[in-house]
Design an enzyme around this catalytic site. Structure first.
Site, short mmCIF file in Angstrom:
data_model
loop_
_atom_site.label_atom_id
_atom_site.label_comp_id
_atom_site.label_asym_id
_atom_site.label_seq_id
_atom_site.Cartn_x
_atom_site.Cartn_y
_atom_site.Cartn_z
N TYR A 1 0.75 -1.33 0.11
CA TYR A 1 -0.02 0.20 -0.03
C TYR A 1 0.80 1.40 0.06
CZ TYR A 1 -3.96 -2.90 1.22
OH TYR A 1 -5.17 -3.69 1.06
N ARG B 1 -6.76 1.30 -4.46
CA ARG B 1 -7.89 1.04 -3.29
C ARG B 1 -8.69 2.28 -3.43
NH1 ARG B 1 -7.47 -1.36 2.85
NH2 ARG B 1 -6.32 0.73 3.02
N GLU C 1 -13.80 -8.34 4.73
CA GLU C 1 -13.30 -7.80 5.98
C GLU C 1 -14.51 -7.46 7.04
OE1 GLU C 1 -11.03 -4.31 5.45
OE2 GLU C 1 -12.24 -3.68 3.79
N ILE D 1 3.09 -2.74 4.27
CA ILE D 1 2.63 -1.35 4.53
C ILE D 1 3.73 -0.52 4.54
CG2 ILE D 1 0.52 -1.66 5.68
CD1 ILE D 1 2.29 -1.22 8.09
N HIS D 2 5.22 -1.29 4.80
CA HIS D 2 6.16 -0.51 4.81
C HIS D 2 7.20 -1.43 3.75
CE1 HIS D 2 10.09 0.88 6.78
NE2 HIS D 2 9.28 1.87 6.98
N ASP E 1 3.52 -40.08 -3.14
CA ASP E 1 2.43 -40.96 -3.97
C ASP E 1 1.88 -39.57 -4.98
OD1 ASP E 1 0.92 -39.18 -2.17
OD2 ASP E 1 -0.18 -40.91 -1.73
N1 COA Z 1 5.27 3.00 0.36
C1 COA Z 1 6.35 3.63 -0.03
N2 COA Z 1 7.19 4.32 0.61
C2 COA Z 1 7.19 4.10 2.07
C3 COA Z 1 5.93 3.36 2.69
C4 COA Z 1 4.94 2.93 1.90
N3 COA Z 1 3.88 2.10 2.24
N4 COA Z 1 6.21 3.41 4.00
C5 COA Z 1 7.38 4.26 4.18
N5 COA Z 1 7.87 4.47 3.11
C6 COA Z 1 9.16 5.29 2.90
C7 COA Z 1 9.04 6.61 3.62
O1 COA Z 1 8.48 7.54 2.93
C8 COA Z 1 10.37 6.88 3.85
O2 COA Z 1 11.17 7.23 2.55
P1 COA Z 1 12.40 8.00 2.57
O3 COA Z 1 13.52 7.46 3.19
O4 COA Z 1 12.87 8.31 1.08
O5 COA Z 1 12.12 9.62 3.09
C9 COA Z 1 11.09 5.30 4.15
O6 COA Z 1 10.27 4.47 3.21
C10 COA Z 1 11.32 5.01 5.42
O7 COA Z 1 9.94 5.14 5.99
P2 COA Z 1 9.75 5.35 7.48
O8 COA Z 1 10.50 6.49 8.04
O9 COA Z 1 10.47 4.14 8.22
O10 COA Z 1 8.30 5.30 7.90
P3 COA Z 1 7.31 6.34 7.80
O11 COA Z 1 7.21 7.06 9.32
O12 COA Z 1 7.47 7.51 6.92
O13 COA Z 1 6.05 5.74 7.45
C11 COA Z 1 4.06 4.47 7.97
C12 COA Z 1 5.33 4.84 8.45
C13 COA Z 1 3.33 3.44 8.71
C14 COA Z 1 2.99 5.69 8.28
C15 COA Z 1 3.92 4.23 6.29
O14 COA Z 1 4.85 3.09 6.42
C16 COA Z 1 2.65 4.01 5.70
O15 COA Z 1 2.27 5.34 5.32
N6 COA Z 1 2.45 2.89 5.16
C17 COA Z 1 1.15 2.67 4.62
C18 COA Z 1 0.05 2.55 5.42
C19 COA Z 1 -1.20 2.13 4.82
O16 COA Z 1 -1.28 2.52 3.46
N7 COA Z 1 -2.34 1.83 5.39
C20 COA Z 1 -3.51 1.37 4.82
C21 COA Z 1 -3.37 0.04 4.33
S1 COA Z 1 -3.69 -1.14 5.62
MG MG Z 2 -9.70 -2.67 5.90
#
Ligand code: COA
Ligand code: MG
Length: 290
Positions: free
Chosen positions: A9, A66, A129, A222-223, A270
């Site tokens: 995501y 989505r 869900e 998500i990460h 088998d």
């Molecule tokens: N997609 C793309 N890149 C992502 C990412 C994702 N889902 N999550 C983090 N990154 C990037 C950040 O922008 C950062 O980039 P940079 O180093 O170029 O600045 C790097 O990865 C490291 O990120 P980090 O600092 O560890 O995390 P964060 O605090 O920026 O973000 C979250 C944490 C949880 C907010 C983030 O991972 C996120 O938004 N995830 C998706 C959440 C989501 O879509 N939820 C709905 C579905 S369940």
């Molecule tokens: Mg949901």
């Protein structure tokens, strides 16, 4: 058959994350307009999503979006705007009945007709869900040939059930198993739950291995940290491939001699074991050519 191991995501209100997602080699990138985006930013996010899907280079990743749930006022505006970018697929959350998917199917068919695109080009992916989603799962699975995958939403299911989430996840295990079973029966991909913990590699590795064991083809992530771990968990290991090759060779040899079963290192081989080996090697081949 396509690979859907890591289903990433990227929040649609954050163009940096979408741009970054395009570089991470996730099997699928799902630009998210739903729960990752505040209701104050839905409009801005919708335009970002259309722009990103239409102009960014997603490489080999599946281009997904989505939209918001059918019960919300954002649903139709989301659908109208994102479809213009001709994504590979539209992910619909909180699908509770077949009629919703049939309605979207009709909408997409009209769009494809108007643009002279092949009918069925834009795939549908349903997030299962809520308790009602599970009660109506059979009808949902059979709703339209455009449906390509089911996604398991454990957090929203817990809300719907009034369940308390635990690390072991026994409160959602029945549903988690049920989803993969229905998906297999209807020839759909099954994509496993999100692991909210994105710092502890061991936690996601264990959870991803469970999903692969159950028959899921991939997992929502998500990460960036989670992508390689999940891709690994849903890919056969070198040892598994070697064992599968040995099983196939020996079994085929024995079949020629008129035998239906054999023992290999103290374990029965088998027809079902042979078919598991063949399935594993087909998956390995797909991964190699990705
Ligand atoms: N997609 C793309 N890149 C992502 C990412 C994702 N889902 N999550 C983090 N990154 C990037 C950040 O922008 C950062 O980039 P940079 O180093 O170029 O600045 C790097 O990865 C490291 O990120 P980090 O600092 O560890 O995390 P964060 O605090 O920026 O973000 C979250 C944490 C949880 C907010 C983030 O991972 C996120 O938004 N995830 C998706 C959440 C989501 O879509 N939820 C709905 C579905 S369940
Ligand atoms: Mg949901």
């Amino acid at each position: 058959m396509r690979l859907r191991r890591a289903f990433l995501y990227a929040p649609a209100d954050d163009l940096h994350k979408i741009e970054k997602a395009c570089t991470l080699k996730a099997d699928c990138i799902c630009v998210d307009l739903e729960d990752a985006v505040s209701s104050l930013k839905k409009e801005e996010a919708r335009l970002n999503a259309a722009h990103a899907l239409g102009t960014f280079d997603f490489g080999k990743s599946e281009r997904l979006v989505r939209i918001n749930a059918p019960s919300t006022s954002f649903f139709m505006p989301d659908l109208r705007i994102v479809v213009d970018a001709i994504p590979d697929g539209i992910v619909i959350p909180k699908v509770e009945d077949a009629e919703t998917l049939q309605y979207v199917d009709g909408f997409l068919e009209a769009f494809e007709g108007k643009k002279e695109l092949p009918v069925g080009l834009i795939r549908l992916i349903a997030i299962i869900e809520t308790a009602s989603s599970f009660v109506n799962l059979k009808e949902i699975c059979a709703s339209t040939p455009r449906l390509s995958a089911l996604v398991f939403g454990a957090e929203d299911l817990a809300v719907s059930l009034g369940a308390r989430r635990s690390a072991a996840g026994q409160e959602v295990f029945y549903a988690r198993s049920q989803l993969v079973l229905f998906a297999a029966a209807y020839g759909l991909d099954a994509i496993d739950l999100v692991c909210n913990n994105y710092r502890d590699a061991e936690v996601i590795r264990t959870e991803a291995a469970q999903g692969a064991q159950l028959g899921y083809c991939g997992k929502q992530v998500i990460h960036p940290n989670q992508i390689p771990i999940v891709q690994d968990a849903f890919s056969p290991t070198t040892e598994e491939m070697e064992r599968a090759r040995r099983i196939m060779e020996e079994y085929e040899q024995r079949m020629e001699d008129g035998k239906g079963a054999l023992g290999m290192r103290g374990s029965l081989v088998d027809m079902p074991v042979y078919r598991q080996a063949r399935q594993l090697l087909e998956k390995a081949q797909l991964i190699q050519s990705w």
